[in-house]
Motif scaffolding. Structure first.
Motif, PDB file in Angstrom:
ATOM      1  N   GLU A 150      42.470  36.557  31.634  1.00 48.97           N
ATOM      2  CA  GLU A 150      42.387  36.985  32.503  1.00 48.97           C
ATOM      3  C   GLU A 150      40.308  36.850  33.061  1.00 48.97           C
ATOM      4  OE1 GLU A 150      42.236  39.066  35.755  1.00 48.97           O
ATOM      5  OE2 GLU A 150      44.109  38.267  34.407  1.00 48.97           O
ATOM      6  N   ARG A 206      39.006  34.289  34.269  1.00 47.68           N
ATOM      7  CA  ARG A 206      40.306  34.185  35.853  1.00 47.68           C
ATOM      8  C   ARG A 206      38.950  34.893  37.028  1.00 47.68           C
ATOM      9  NH1 ARG A 206      42.676  38.127  38.908  1.00 47.68           N
ATOM     10  NH2 ARG A 206      43.733  37.271  40.735  1.00 47.68           N
ATOM     11  N   LYS A 207      38.743  36.138  36.311  1.00 52.59           N
ATOM     12  CA  LYS A 207      37.359  36.908  37.440  1.00 52.59           C
ATOM     13  C   LYS A 207      36.166  35.967  37.025  1.00 52.59           C
ATOM     14  CE  LYS A 207      39.010  41.545  35.785  1.00 52.59           C
ATOM     15  NZ  LYS A 207      38.910  41.962  35.151  1.00 52.59           N
ATOM     16  N   PHE A 211      35.733  32.498  37.241  1.00 57.96           N
ATOM     17  CA  PHE A 211      35.814  31.545  38.408  1.00 57.96           C
ATOM     18  C   PHE A 211      36.152  31.768  39.949  1.00 57.96           C
ATOM     19  CE2 PHE A 211      39.427  29.560  40.931  1.00 57.96           C
ATOM     20  CZ  PHE A 211      38.478  28.173  41.221  1.00 57.96           C
ATOM     21  N   LEU A 212      36.211  33.800  39.520  1.00 60.93           N
ATOM     22  CA  LEU A 212      37.141  33.934  41.395  1.00 60.93           C
ATOM     23  C   LEU A 212      35.125  34.935  42.129  1.00 60.93           C
ATOM     24  CD1 LEU A 212      39.789  35.828  41.266  1.00 60.93           C
ATOM     25  CD2 LEU A 212      39.715  34.287  42.120  1.00 60.93           C
ATOM     26  N   ALA A 213      34.260  35.674  41.108  1.00 63.52           N
ATOM     27  CA  ALA A 213      33.309  35.720  40.993  1.00 63.52           C
ATOM     28  C   ALA A 213      32.265  33.898  41.697  1.00 63.52           C
ATOM     29  CB  ALA A 213      32.658  35.861  39.376  1.00 63.52           C
ATOM     30  N   ILE A 252      33.415  31.715  43.009  1.00 70.27           N
ATOM     31  CA  ILE A 252      33.897  31.462  44.395  1.00 70.27           C
ATOM     32  C   ILE A 252      33.380  32.623  45.335  1.00 70.27           C
ATOM     33  CG2 ILE A 252      35.485  31.285  46.211  1.00 70.27           C
ATOM     34  CD1 ILE A 252      37.289  30.159  43.850  1.00 70.27           C
ATOM     35  N   GLY A 253      33.077  33.906  45.117  1.00 71.97           N
ATOM     36  CA  GLY A 253      32.280  34.536  45.900  1.00 71.97           C
ATOM     37  C   GLY A 253      31.327  34.417  46.173  1.00 71.97           C
TER      38      GLY A 253
END
Length: 97
Positions: A8, A11-12, A14-16, A18-19
Motif C-alpha cells: 500500500e 502504491r501511494k 507511485f500514485l504521488a 504520477i500526480g
C-alpha cells in the motif's frame, strides 16, 4: 506493533509520483502558453514599432523636401534685385499741403 503494508505504501508513492508528473506537465504547458503569449505580444509591438518608424521616415522626408524647396525659393528671391518704389514715388509726386 502497527500494521505496515509495504504494498500500500509503494502504491501511494507511485500514485504521488504520477500526480507530480501530471502537475508538472500541466504547469509546463501553462508556462509555454504564457511564454508564447509574451513572445506574440513582443512581435506585435515590434511590428507596430517598424510601421511607426516607416511612417515617421516618410513624414520626415516630406518635411525635408518642403524645407529644401522653401530654402531654394528664398535663395532665388535673394538673387533678384529689390527695387524700393516708396522713395521713387514720394520724390516724383509734388507735395500736397
Amino acid at each position: 506493533m502497527a500494521d505496515f503494508n509495504l504494498g500500500e505504501g509503494l502504491r501511494k508513492v507511485f500514485l504521488a509520483g504520477i500526480g507530480a508528473l501530471a502537475t508538472g506537465v500541466e504547469k509546463s504547458q501553462e508556462g509555454l502558453e504564457k511564454g508564447q503569449q509574451i513572445i506574440d505580444d513582443l512581435v506585435k509591438k515590434g511590428e507596430l514599432t517598424v510601421e511607426q518608424g516607416k511612417a515617421l521616415n516618410t513624414e520626415l522626408k516630406h518635411k525635408a523636401a518642403a524645407a529644401r524647396e522653401a530654402a531654394e525659393a528664398a535663395s532665388s528671391e535673394d538673387a533678384k534685385p529689390v527695387v524700393d518704389t516708396t522713395e521713387a514715388k514720394s520724390s516724383a509726386e509734388p507735395a500736397q499741403e
